[in-house]
Design an enzyme around this catalytic site. Structure first.
Site, mmCIF file in Angstrom:
data_model
loop_
_atom_site.group_PDB
_atom_site.id
_atom_site.type_symbol
_atom_site.label_atom_id
_atom_site.label_comp_id
_atom_site.label_asym_id
_atom_site.label_seq_id
_atom_site.Cartn_x
_atom_site.Cartn_y
_atom_site.Cartn_z
ATOM 1 C CB SER A 97 -8.070 5.863 -6.360
ATOM 2 O OG SER A 97 -8.634 5.827 -7.672
ATOM 3 C CE LYS A 172 -6.952 6.851 -10.036
ATOM 4 N NZ LYS A 172 -7.524 7.483 -11.206
HETATM 5 P P1 NAD Z 1 -17.037 11.297 -4.249
HETATM 6 O O1 NAD Z 1 -16.593 11.838 -2.902
HETATM 7 O O2 NAD Z 1 -18.172 12.122 -5.010
HETATM 8 O O3 NAD Z 1 -18.165 9.891 -3.848
HETATM 9 C C1 NAD Z 1 -17.760 9.038 -2.791
HETATM 10 C C2 NAD Z 1 -19.359 8.595 -2.380
HETATM 11 O O4 NAD Z 1 -19.067 7.507 -1.228
HETATM 12 C C3 NAD Z 1 -20.222 9.935 -1.525
HETATM 13 O O5 NAD Z 1 -21.439 9.789 -2.341
HETATM 14 C C4 NAD Z 1 -20.197 9.520 -0.092
HETATM 15 O O6 NAD Z 1 -21.446 9.812 0.355
HETATM 16 C C5 NAD Z 1 -20.180 7.962 -0.254
HETATM 17 N N1 NAD Z 1 -19.760 7.146 1.172
HETATM 18 C C6 NAD Z 1 -18.503 7.508 1.826
HETATM 19 N N2 NAD Z 1 -18.388 6.581 2.926
HETATM 20 C C7 NAD Z 1 -19.353 5.729 2.635
HETATM 21 C C8 NAD Z 1 -19.569 4.526 3.339
HETATM 22 N N3 NAD Z 1 -18.976 4.173 4.675
HETATM 23 N N4 NAD Z 1 -20.827 3.890 3.082
HETATM 24 C C9 NAD Z 1 -21.323 4.207 1.897
HETATM 25 N N5 NAD Z 1 -21.198 5.193 1.174
HETATM 26 C C10 NAD Z 1 -19.995 6.202 1.652
HETATM 27 O O7 NAD Z 1 -15.934 10.543 -4.745
HETATM 28 P P2 NAD Z 1 -15.713 10.414 -6.562
HETATM 29 O O8 NAD Z 1 -15.557 11.415 -6.995
HETATM 30 O O9 NAD Z 1 -16.931 9.591 -6.906
HETATM 31 O O10 NAD Z 1 -14.513 9.162 -6.509
HETATM 32 C C11 NAD Z 1 -14.713 8.098 -5.926
HETATM 33 C C12 NAD Z 1 -13.241 7.215 -6.009
HETATM 34 O O11 NAD Z 1 -12.905 7.185 -7.423
HETATM 35 C C13 NAD Z 1 -12.215 7.880 -5.173
HETATM 36 O O12 NAD Z 1 -11.396 7.006 -4.786
HETATM 37 C C14 NAD Z 1 -11.417 8.860 -6.424
HETATM 38 O O13 NAD Z 1 -10.111 9.032 -5.938
HETATM 39 C C15 NAD Z 1 -11.549 7.955 -7.524
HETATM 40 N N6 NAD Z 1 -11.547 8.572 -8.967
HETATM 41 C C16 NAD Z 1 -12.327 9.954 -8.930
HETATM 42 C C17 NAD Z 1 -12.138 10.284 -10.201
HETATM 43 C C18 NAD Z 1 -13.010 11.804 -10.381
HETATM 44 O O14 NAD Z 1 -12.497 12.526 -11.323
HETATM 45 N N7 NAD Z 1 -13.760 12.242 -9.396
HETATM 46 C C19 NAD Z 1 -11.579 9.730 -11.391
HETATM 47 C C20 NAD Z 1 -11.035 8.671 -11.266
HETATM 48 C C21 NAD Z 1 -11.045 7.957 -9.855
#
Ligand code: NAD
Length: 296
Positions: A97, A172
Site C-alpha cells: 500500500s 486502497k
Molecule cells: P511488514 O513490515 O510485516 O513486512 C515488510 C517486509 O518487507 C519485512 O519483512 C521487511 O524486512 C521487508 N523489506 C523492507 N524493505 C525491504 C527492501 N528494500 N528489500 C527487501 N525487503 C524489504 O509489513 P506487512 O504488514 O507485511 O505489510 C506490507 C504492506 O501491506 C504494507 O504496505 C501494508 O500497509 C500492507 N497491508 C498490511 C496489512 C496488515 O494487516 N498487516 C493489511 C493490508 C495491507
C-alpha cells in the site's frame, strides 16, 4: 507452462502470500532484507536470492510486498534493485500500500526498461493472507492484468481491475479512510455510552443490525471490550496510509478534514508509545479525553 514468480518482502503479509503461491505449484524465488524470513520460505520450497536484482533475473513476474513508497522505490529502482536484473516483458506487481503518485512514477521507469507494472494493494490482513482470501484492487493495463489474474486469484477471493496504474492504491486509500473514520466514530460513540452509564457492549448489540452497523463495528467492538489491542493492523501502518491519503488529497485538490483529524489522533497514541497497537486501539484516545475506560 506456469510463469516463474519472484517475491520480495516476506513480512506479516508477504510470507503467507508467497507460501500460498508455492502451494499452488508456482516456482518462487524470494528475497527480503530479513534473512530469517527468506530461510523460512525457502524451507517450504522457494529458491533464495541475495538481492531484488537476482529475483528479477530469475522471474517472469515479480511481486513486491513492502511497507511503503520508499521501500518499493529502493527495491525496484535502487542499487541491486529489480530494474537492474529485469527481463524484457516481465511484469512487476507491487502489492504494497503506497502513494498512488509513486506507483505512477515507478511504472514510468519500469516501462522504459521494457517491463510492465500493476499496482495491486490488498485488504484483509494476515488471516486472509493465510487463507488466500484477500481482496485485491488492481491498477494498470487490462492486457497485463489478464496475464497475471490467475496468479492473483491464488491469494484472493476477489480481484478487481479498477483503472489505470495508481488506481489500485487510490482504492486502497479510500478503503483506509473509511475504516479509520469508522473506528473514530465507534470510539466517540462508545465513550459517550460509557460516560452516560450505559453498557457499551449492549449499545453495540442494540445497534449493530441497524444503519450504524458495520464490518468495522463487528470486527473491533468485541476486541475493545476485552481490551485486546494486539495487532491486526498496527496504528503506525494506518498513520502511513492516512499520510499517503492526505498527500494525494492535497495533490489532486480533495480536502480531507476528517482524515487529518483522525491522523492526528493516531499521532497522539504514537507519542504515547502505542504505535504498535491495533488500530482499534484508537478508542484509547477518546478514553483519555473523557477519563473513562470502555469495558464489559
Ligand atoms: P511488514 O513490515 O510485516 O513486512 C515488510 C517486509 O518487507 C519485512 O519483512 C521487511 O524486512 C521487508 N523489506 C523492507 N524493505 C525491504 C527492501 N528494500 N528489500 C527487501 N525487503 C524489504 O509489513 P506487512 O504488514 O507485511 O505489510 C506490507 C504492506 O501491506 C504494507 O504496505 C501494508 O500497509 C500492507 N497491508 C498490511 C496489512 C496488515 O494487516 N498487516 C493489511 C493490508 C495491507
Amino acid at each position: 507452462m506456469k510463469k516463474k514468480i519472484g517475491f520480495i518482502g516476506l513480512g506479516i503479509m508477504g510470507k503467507p502470500m508467497a507460501i500460498n503461491l508455492i502451494k499452488a505449484g508456482y516456482e518462487l524465488t524470494v528475497y527480503d532484507i530479513n534473512q530469517s524470513a527468506v530461510e523460512e520460505v525457502a524451507a517450504l520450497g522457494a529458491s533464495k536470492a541475495a538481492s531484488s536484482k537476482e529475483v528479477a533475473e530469475k522471474s517472469d513476474v515479480i511481486i513486491t510486498m513492502l511497507p511503503n513508497s520508499p521501500h518499493v522505490k529502493a527495491a525496484v529502482l535502487g542499487e541491486n534493485g529489480v530494474l537492474e536484473g529485469a527481463r524484457p516483458n516481465s511484469i512487476l506487481i507491487d502489492m504494497s500500500s503506497i502513494a498512488p503518485l509513486v506507483s505512477q512514477e515507478i511504472a514510468a521507469k519500469v516501462r522504459e526498461k521494457g517491463m510492465e507494472m500493476l499496482d495491486a494493494p490488498v485488504s484483509g490482513g494476515e488471516p486472509k493472507a493465510i487463507d488466500g482470501t484477500l481482496a485485491i484492487m488492481v491498477g494498470g493495463p487490462e492486457e497485463v492484468f489478464k496475464q497475471v489474474e490467475e496468479i492473483l486469484s491464488v491469494m484472493a477471493s476477489s480481484v478487481t481491475l479498477v483503472g489505470e496504474i495508481g488506481s489500485g492504491n487510490v482504492t486502497k486509500l479510500a478503503n483506509q479512510v473509511i475504516v479509520a473514520l469508522n473506528i473514530a466514530a465507534m470510539s466517540e460513540a462508545m465513550v459517550l455510552a460509557q460516560k452516560s452509564g450505559v453498557d457499551p457492549y449492549q449499545v453495540y448489540q442494540a445497534i449493530r443490525k441497524g444503519l450504524a452497523g458495520s464490518t468495522v463495528l463487528d470486527a473491533k467492538m468485541p476486541l475493545v471490550v476485552e481490551r485486546n489491542f494486539k495487532p491486526g493492523f498496527r496504528i503506525e501502518l494506518h498513520i502511513k496510509d492516512l499520510l499517503n491519503a492526505l498527500e494525494t488529497g492535497h495533490d489532486v485538490g480533495a480536502p480531507m478534514p476528517l482524515s487529518s483529524q483522525v491522523m492526528e489522533m493516531m499521532q497522539v497514541l504514537k507519542a504515547d508509545g502505542k504505535a504498535g497497537d491495533d488500530h482499534g486501539g484508537l478508542i484509547q484516545y477518546y478514553e483519555k479525553l473523557a477519563n473513562v475506560e470502555v469495558g464489559k
